[in-house]
Design a protein around this motif. Structure first.
Motif, PDB file in Angstrom:
ATOM      1  N   ARG A 164     -25.215 -16.582   2.111  1.00 57.66           N
ATOM      2  CA  ARG A 164     -25.988 -17.620   1.038  1.00 57.66           C
ATOM      3  C   ARG A 164     -24.885 -18.921   0.829  1.00 57.66           C
ATOM      4  O   ARG A 164     -25.369 -19.810   1.280  1.00 57.66           O
ATOM      5  N   ARG A 165     -23.790 -18.759   0.563  1.00 61.57           N
ATOM      6  CA  ARG A 165     -23.020 -19.694   0.351  1.00 61.57           C
ATOM      7  C   ARG A 165     -22.727 -20.475   1.809  1.00 61.57           C
ATOM      8  O   ARG A 165     -22.644 -21.763   2.041  1.00 61.57           O
ATOM      9  N   VAL A 166     -22.662 -19.808   3.037  1.00 59.39           N
ATOM     10  CA  VAL A 166     -22.470 -20.261   4.298  1.00 59.39           C
ATOM     11  C   VAL A 166     -23.678 -21.300   4.439  1.00 59.39           C
ATOM     12  O   VAL A 166     -23.440 -22.375   4.876  1.00 59.39           O
ATOM     13  N   TYR A 167     -24.719 -20.554   4.397  1.00 63.27           N
ATOM     14  CA  TYR A 167     -26.156 -21.116   4.678  1.00 63.27           C
ATOM     15  C   TYR A 167     -26.237 -22.496   3.790  1.00 63.27           C
ATOM     16  O   TYR A 167     -26.793 -23.694   4.334  1.00 63.27           O
ATOM     17  N   GLN A 168     -25.864 -22.445   2.526  1.00 60.52           N
ATOM     18  CA  GLN A 168     -25.993 -23.540   1.677  1.00 60.52           C
ATOM     19  C   GLN A 168     -24.828 -24.669   2.278  1.00 60.52           C
ATOM     20  O   GLN A 168     -25.520 -25.736   2.185  1.00 60.52           O
ATOM     21  N   ASN A 169     -23.768 -24.440   2.344  1.00 61.04           N
ATOM     22  CA  ASN A 169     -22.947 -25.355   2.920  1.00 61.04           C
ATOM     23  C   ASN A 169     -23.321 -26.058   4.367  1.00 61.04           C
ATOM     24  O   ASN A 169     -23.174 -27.206   4.569  1.00 61.04           O
ATOM     25  N   LEU A 170     -23.720 -25.151   5.244  1.00 59.66           N
ATOM     26  CA  LEU A 170     -24.133 -25.795   6.552  1.00 59.66           C
ATOM     27  C   LEU A 170     -25.337 -26.620   6.275  1.00 59.66           C
ATOM     28  O   LEU A 170     -25.551 -27.754   6.857  1.00 59.66           O
ATOM     29  N   GLU A 171     -26.340 -26.175   5.368  1.00 58.81           N
ATOM     30  CA  GLU A 171     -27.565 -27.148   5.327  1.00 58.81           C
ATOM     31  C   GLU A 171     -27.252 -28.503   4.557  1.00 58.81           C
ATOM     32  O   GLU A 171     -27.691 -29.429   4.840  1.00 58.81           O
TER      33      GLU A 171
END
Length: 128
Positions: free
Chosen positions: A56-63
């Motif tokens: 979730r953290r990865v996707y939030q950062n990439l978004e």
């Protein structure tokens, strides 16, 4: 879709950072072109053997940085990246790789000249 991400438990780099950097590289390098659907947060966590919180953290950062977009009810997709951001990403990936290689060379006792020689040899090998 299986995404080619390798997590190293021996790395001092946090797992979320390893995943995020590899996804950025895959997107910037064109292996994951714009519009490519990405696995759900849960599916990616399961595939990589890490926690949902990590993915979730990865996707939030990439978004937040404009690499991916989530469409409610449809999923997460690779975004079109502008040329300037693409260039910055490529340079950062290469810079970080060189920095790690130089750090390892220094730890092994290589001189500046030895490292330059190795670099030049690799450039010649890959461009000729």
């Amino acid at each position: 879709m299986k995404i080619p991400i390798q997590i190293s438990d021996e790395s001092r780099e946090p797992i979320y950072h390893q995943i995020e950097n590899q996804l950025r590289t895959l997107i910037a390098g064109g292996q994951l072109p714009p519009g490519t659907p990405l696995p759900s947060i849960r599916a990616l966590a399961s595939e990589l053997g890490c926690s949902v919180i990590t993915t979730r953290r990865v996707y939030q950062n990439l978004e937040m940085s404009g690499f991916i977009k989530t469409v409610q009810g449809k999923g997460t997709f690779v975004r079109e990246i502008d040329h300037e951001q693409l260039q910055k990403t490529k340079q950062k990936v290469i810079y970080d790789a060189f920095e790690k290689a130089i750090e390892q060379g220094v730890q092994l006792g290589c001189t500046e000249e030895e490292l330059k020689s190795i670099f030049e040899e690799l450039v010649r090998k890959n461009f000729h």
